[in-house]
Design an enzyme around this catalytic site. Structure first.
Site, PDB file in Angstrom:
ATOM      1  N   GLY A 198       0.832  -1.189   0.000  1.00 46.48           N
ATOM      2  CA  GLY A 198       0.000   0.000   0.000  1.00 46.48           C
ATOM      3  C   GLY A 198       0.872   1.246   0.000  1.00 46.48           C
ATOM      4  O   GLY A 198       2.042   1.206   0.389  1.00 46.48           O
ATOM      5  N   CYS A 199       0.311   2.369  -0.416  1.00 43.85           N
ATOM      6  CA  CYS A 199       1.119   3.588  -0.545  1.00 43.85           C
ATOM      7  C   CYS A 199       1.617   4.091   0.815  1.00 43.85           C
ATOM      8  O   CYS A 199       2.826   4.217   1.034  1.00 43.85           O
ATOM      9  CB  CYS A 199       0.359   4.663  -1.308  1.00 43.85           C
ATOM     10  SG  CYS A 199      -1.273   5.071  -0.649  1.00 43.85           S
ATOM     11  N   HIS A 200       0.700   4.383   1.734  1.00 50.94           N
ATOM     12  CA  HIS A 200       1.122   4.833   3.067  1.00 50.94           C
ATOM     13  C   HIS A 200       2.016   3.778   3.724  1.00 50.94           C
ATOM     14  O   HIS A 200       3.029   4.093   4.348  1.00 50.94           O
ATOM     15  CB  HIS A 200      -0.090   5.069   3.971  1.00 50.94           C
ATOM     16  CG  HIS A 200      -0.982   6.180   3.555  1.00 50.94           C
ATOM     17  ND1 HIS A 200      -0.639   7.511   3.690  1.00 50.94           N
ATOM     18  CD2 HIS A 200      -2.224   6.168   3.005  1.00 50.94           C
ATOM     19  CE1 HIS A 200      -1.639   8.275   3.253  1.00 50.94           C
ATOM     20  NE2 HIS A 200      -2.604   7.479   2.831  1.00 50.94           N
TER      21      HIS A 200
END
Length: 307
Positions: free
Chosen positions: A113-115
């Protein structure tokens, strides 16, 4: 010629992956007509024909897509949340110790995931080195561009008559139930998920993840943290950067449109700021997916990436 299929090519991540593959001479893209894009039989045939399939789908649809695959030679890179902590899946953050070798032989790869990419890049090496205890109570503060919210949020932010509330940064995941929390806890070997404060801003892409620490929370010193990062993050995609920032500021969109990540240690000896800057659509999504594909193919990891 390696056959590639993108299931969900119309979404933000799928479109970016498709763009990065258009000029590749070592692959062939399997495409479906618009009327067959959501046809289960057509998707199943394409998935089983592919050597590598990218899944750019909601979680339930990604699980369904995997169930369609009968070809034992088809490798999957799933960009959804569905399989990031699942047994039998390899987490696709290649820069973690030993992870690149696992990706190279994997048939099921869960794209981060990005975060979570920022948090895992910062915290996982420190828990593995014993600098952060596994029972630590951590906080994560993360700024992101609005493209991370997909087509609906992009349309909202780019509407000429948008709500004035979108002009200011907006914190979300207020219930502390964000979908990236399971992977942050799992990949870092933590007993507790961090207190997570994501904020979306009025800029298209870019991300800045910060993990603040008191000196009392670490086993060692700031220099010990830097040594871990310097040893681990020396390119070509993730790099440790000394004295990061711009005249005392740290912009979240500094690496927009790039597929790289900068990891830094800021603050002072008492109050430490661990930071990771990257593009939420680059190393935080499609760039990482292409990097994982390159590892599977045994080619230069940066091929097709904006470095």
């Amino acid at each position: 010629m390696t056959k590639i299929f993108i299931d969900g090519s119309a979404g933000t991540t799928g479109l970016r992956i498709h763009e990065r593959l258009l000029d590749r001479k070592d692959i062939t893209l399997i495409t479906l007509t618009e009327e067959n894009r959501k046809n289960a039989a057509a998707r199943k045939a394409a998935l089983n024909e592919a050597d590598i399939a990218f899944l750019c789908l909601p979680d339930a649809a990604a699980v369904e897509a995997v169930s369609f695959i009968e070809n034992p030679h088809t490798a999957v890179i799933d960009t959804s949340t569905a399989h990031r902590t699942a047994d039998g899946w390899t987490y696709g953050f290649a820069e973690l110790p030993g992870q690149r070798e696992k990706i190279r032989t994997a048939k099921r790869i869960a794209n981060p995931g990005c975060h979570a990419s920022g948090f895992v890049a910062l915290a996982a090496p420190l828990t593995q080195a014993g600098i952060i205890d596994k029972n630590a109570l951590l906080t994560c503060f993360s700024l992101t561009g609005y493209s991370g919210g997909g087509k609906k949020m992009i349309a909202e932010y780019e509407d000429a008559e948008r709500d004035m509330l979108l002009d200011a940064p907006r914190q979300y995941a207020l219930t502390q139930m964000h979908k990236h929390l399971p992977e942050t806890k799992h990949l870092c070997g933590l007993d507790n998920a961090p207190v997570f404060c994501p904020i979306v801003g009025s800029f298209y892409s870019g991300m800045e993840v910060t993990v603040p620490l008191f000196a009392s929370q670490i086993n060692g010193s700031v220099e010990d943290i830097k040594a871990v990062y310097q040893n681990l993050y020396n390119g070509p995609i993730v790099n440790f950067v000394e004295n990061a920032g711009e005249s005392g500021f740290l912009s979240a969109n500094a690496l927009a449109d790039k597929d790289t990540m900068e990891v830094s240690v800021l603050g002072n000896a008492d109050r430490i700021l661990l930071t990771a800057r990257f593009d939420n659509l680059g190393k935080g999504a499609s760039g990482a997916a292409i990097q994982n594909m390159n590892i599977l193919l045994g080619t230069d990891e940066t091929c097709g990436l904006n470095i």
